[in-house]
Design a protein around this motif. Structure first.
Motif, mmCIF file in Angstrom:
data_model
loop_
_atom_site.group_PDB
_atom_site.id
_atom_site.type_symbol
_atom_site.label_atom_id
_atom_site.label_comp_id
_atom_site.label_asym_id
_atom_site.label_seq_id
_atom_site.Cartn_x
_atom_site.Cartn_y
_atom_site.Cartn_z
ATOM 1 N N TYR A 94 31.761 42.834 26.760
ATOM 2 C CA TYR A 94 32.256 44.130 27.254
ATOM 3 C C TYR A 94 32.463 45.158 26.137
ATOM 4 C CZ TYR A 94 36.715 42.096 25.743
ATOM 5 O OH TYR A 94 37.709 41.502 25.003
ATOM 6 N N GLN A 95 32.300 44.747 24.896
ATOM 7 C CA GLN A 95 32.606 45.658 23.783
ATOM 8 C C GLN A 95 31.536 46.727 23.584
ATOM 9 O OE1 GLN A 95 33.078 42.369 23.683
ATOM 10 N NE2 GLN A 95 35.094 41.944 22.822
ATOM 11 N N ALA A 96 30.265 46.394 23.858
ATOM 12 C CA ALA A 96 29.180 47.323 23.497
ATOM 13 C C ALA A 96 29.084 48.511 24.444
ATOM 14 C CB ALA A 96 27.854 46.570 23.441
ATOM 15 N N SER A 97 29.323 48.292 25.729
ATOM 16 C CA SER A 97 29.242 49.422 26.667
ATOM 17 C C SER A 97 29.980 49.092 27.960
ATOM 18 C CB SER A 97 27.778 49.734 26.998
ATOM 19 O OG SER A 97 27.250 48.719 27.827
ATOM 20 N N ALA A 98 30.355 50.163 28.667
ATOM 21 C CA ALA A 98 31.019 49.989 29.957
ATOM 22 C C ALA A 98 30.059 49.339 30.955
ATOM 23 C CB ALA A 98 31.514 51.341 30.470
ATOM 24 N N LYS A 99 28.767 49.625 30.787
ATOM 25 C CA LYS A 99 27.757 49.022 31.684
ATOM 26 C C LYS A 99 27.748 47.505 31.539
ATOM 27 C CE LYS A 99 24.123 52.176 32.887
ATOM 28 N NZ LYS A 99 22.913 52.819 32.449
ATOM 29 N N ASP A 100 27.762 47.045 30.270
ATOM 30 C CA ASP A 100 27.830 45.599 30.000
ATOM 31 C C ASP A 100 29.070 45.016 30.672
ATOM 32 O OD1 ASP A 100 25.676 45.480 28.369
ATOM 33 O OD2 ASP A 100 26.796 45.068 26.509
ATOM 34 N N ALA A 101 30.181 45.738 30.511
ATOM 35 C CA ALA A 101 31.453 45.242 31.050
ATOM 36 C C ALA A 101 31.348 45.035 32.558
ATOM 37 C CB ALA A 101 32.575 46.227 30.717
ATOM 38 N N VAL A 102 30.779 46.009 33.249
ATOM 39 C CA VAL A 102 30.669 45.903 34.710
ATOM 40 C C VAL A 102 29.715 44.772 35.079
ATOM 41 C CG1 VAL A 102 29.973 47.096 36.834
ATOM 42 C CG2 VAL A 102 31.225 48.339 35.057
ATOM 43 N N HIS A 123 40.957 50.966 22.917
ATOM 44 C CA HIS A 123 39.509 50.957 22.724
ATOM 45 C C HIS A 123 38.739 50.287 23.861
ATOM 46 C CE1 HIS A 123 40.777 47.134 20.981
ATOM 47 N NE2 HIS A 123 39.559 46.715 21.158
ATOM 48 N N VAL A 124 39.420 49.677 24.822
ATOM 49 C CA VAL A 124 38.696 49.091 25.971
ATOM 50 C C VAL A 124 39.030 49.815 27.282
ATOM 51 C CG1 VAL A 124 38.332 46.794 24.969
ATOM 52 C CG2 VAL A 124 40.405 47.236 26.291
ATOM 53 N N GLN A 125 39.706 50.951 27.153
ATOM 54 C CA GLN A 125 40.115 51.708 28.341
ATOM 55 C C GLN A 125 38.916 52.031 29.238
ATOM 56 O OE1 GLN A 125 42.646 54.921 27.122
ATOM 57 N NE2 GLN A 125 43.456 55.210 29.182
ATOM 58 N N GLU A 126 37.830 52.485 28.602
ATOM 59 C CA GLU A 126 36.630 52.867 29.373
ATOM 60 C C GLU A 126 36.043 51.668 30.115
ATOM 61 O OE1 GLU A 126 32.810 54.872 28.037
ATOM 62 O OE2 GLU A 126 34.327 55.674 26.664
ATOM 63 N N ALA A 127 36.015 50.526 29.415
ATOM 64 C CA ALA A 127 35.458 49.317 30.041
ATOM 65 C C ALA A 127 36.299 48.925 31.253
ATOM 66 C CB ALA A 127 35.416 48.175 29.025
ATOM 67 N N ILE A 128 37.631 48.997 31.101
ATOM 68 C CA ILE A 128 38.509 48.636 32.228
ATOM 69 C C ILE A 128 38.273 49.604 33.387
ATOM 70 C CG2 ILE A 128 40.924 48.460 33.009
ATOM 71 C CD1 ILE A 128 41.667 47.575 30.133
ATOM 72 N N GLU A 129 38.244 50.903 33.076
ATOM 73 C CA GLU A 129 38.052 51.900 34.155
ATOM 74 C C GLU A 129 36.748 51.635 34.906
ATOM 75 O OE1 GLU A 129 40.490 55.563 32.016
ATOM 76 O OE2 GLU A 129 38.305 55.460 31.840
ATOM 77 N N ALA A 130 35.692 51.310 34.160
ATOM 78 C CA ALA A 130 34.388 51.088 34.793
ATOM 79 C C ALA A 130 34.433 49.855 35.701
ATOM 80 C CB ALA A 130 33.317 50.930 33.725
ATOM 81 N N ILE A 131 35.086 48.792 35.253
ATOM 82 C CA ILE A 131 35.156 47.569 36.084
ATOM 83 C C ILE A 131 35.991 47.849 37.340
ATOM 84 C CG2 ILE A 131 35.821 45.135 36.166
ATOM 85 C CD1 ILE A 131 35.480 45.050 33.087
#
Ligand code: KIV
Length: 271
Positions: A94-102, A123-131
């Motif tokens: 999930y670190q490289a992109s929000a897309k990966d995270a989702v 630094h992971v706010q965007e990843a959480i929001e995307a998921i």
């Protein structure tokens, strides 16, 4: 007669924030232990990336892959526990992109996770929001984040230092606000001074789950192998409620001796 246990659901988790009932979470990585911890009545089973240190013999959690996590989540989900299944997103997923995270959160849900957990704050706010936008419940994890092993210089207590750098008290307060604003339904606070975890818990709108974070969090989590005394390791923040390592060692040694002396199998074990 006690009524049958009902399945724990994500909305129940959030309701527990304002109740006096403390949440319990324990790790499990396979069906045998998942069924034991579920029968014992835990609220949440964490299929943690701690699988690396307690089952794969690794020093850190950095080597865990998505395939490993899918495999272990599937094993735990196979027992259809009443407890909520939390699947850990491993380092690199999930670190490289929000897309990966989702994409990777979806993989864990397809394997059987009901919530996904990831480490970090601002630094992971965007990843959480995307998921969360993909309609997958997320559990945050702040304080000591084992996937930051190299940056932290080892697994060390966080939140003791003043300043705004990573690992400082103010940064951990900011991380707590960040994960909550991003939409987590709960978050783990690991290895921070108890008074800091108390302050975070008092202001958070979602339940906090502590490990090495004092008694005032809304819940507690332990790694099963530490709780059972199966690990060779021991930590100040953990408590061994049994000594399964010694018990297992004794049992297997007896078996070895019985086989060597032709005491096993005996007539009752033979056809
Ligand atoms: O992987 C894990 O077991 C964890 C707990 C220590 C919270 O993240």
């Amino acid at each position: 007669m006690s009524s049958p246990r009902v399945k724990v659901l994500v909305p129940h988790l959030i309701e527990r924030k304002n109740s006096s009932e403390v949440l319990t979470m324990v790790t499990a990585y396979d069906s045998t232990f998942a069924s034991i911890v579920d029968e014992a009545g835990v609220d949440l089973i964490l299929v943690g990336d701690s699988v690396a240190t307690v089952m794969q013999g690794q020093k850190t959690t950095l080597c865990v892959s998505m395939e490993h996590m899918e495999y272990h989540v599937q094993m735990v989900a196979s027992v259809k526990p009443k407890a909520l299944i939390v699947g850990d997103l491993p380092f690199g997923s999930y670190q490289a992109s929000a897309k990966d995270a989702v994409r990777n959160a979806i993989r864990l849900v397809k394997a059987g996770a009901e919530i996904v957990k990831l480490e970090g704050g601002l630094h992971v706010q965007e990843a959480i929001e995307a998921i969360v936008r993909a309609d997958i419940p997320v559990m945050g994890h702040i304080g000591l984040t084992p996937q930051s092993y190299h940056r932290m210089g080892g697994n060390k207590v966080q939140g003791r230092e003043e300043g705004t750098q990573s690992g400082s008290r103010d940064r951990i307060l900011a991380d707590a606000r960040a994960v909550e604003n991003a939409g987590v339904c709960s978050f783990v606070i690991e290895a921070v001074p108890a008074e800091l975890a108390t302050e975070i818990t008092a202001t958070a709108q979602v339940p906090t789950i502590g490990i090495g974070a004092g008694v005032n969090c809304d819940g507690q989590v332990l790694v099963l192998h530490d709780l059972l005394g199966l690990s060779e390791r021991s930590f100040k923040f953990a408590k061994a409620y049994s000594n399964l390592r010694q018990i297992s060692l004794k049992a297997v040694s007896e078996y070895v001796s019985d086989v060597q002396h032709r005491r096993f199998p005996d007539a009752t074990n033979s056809f």
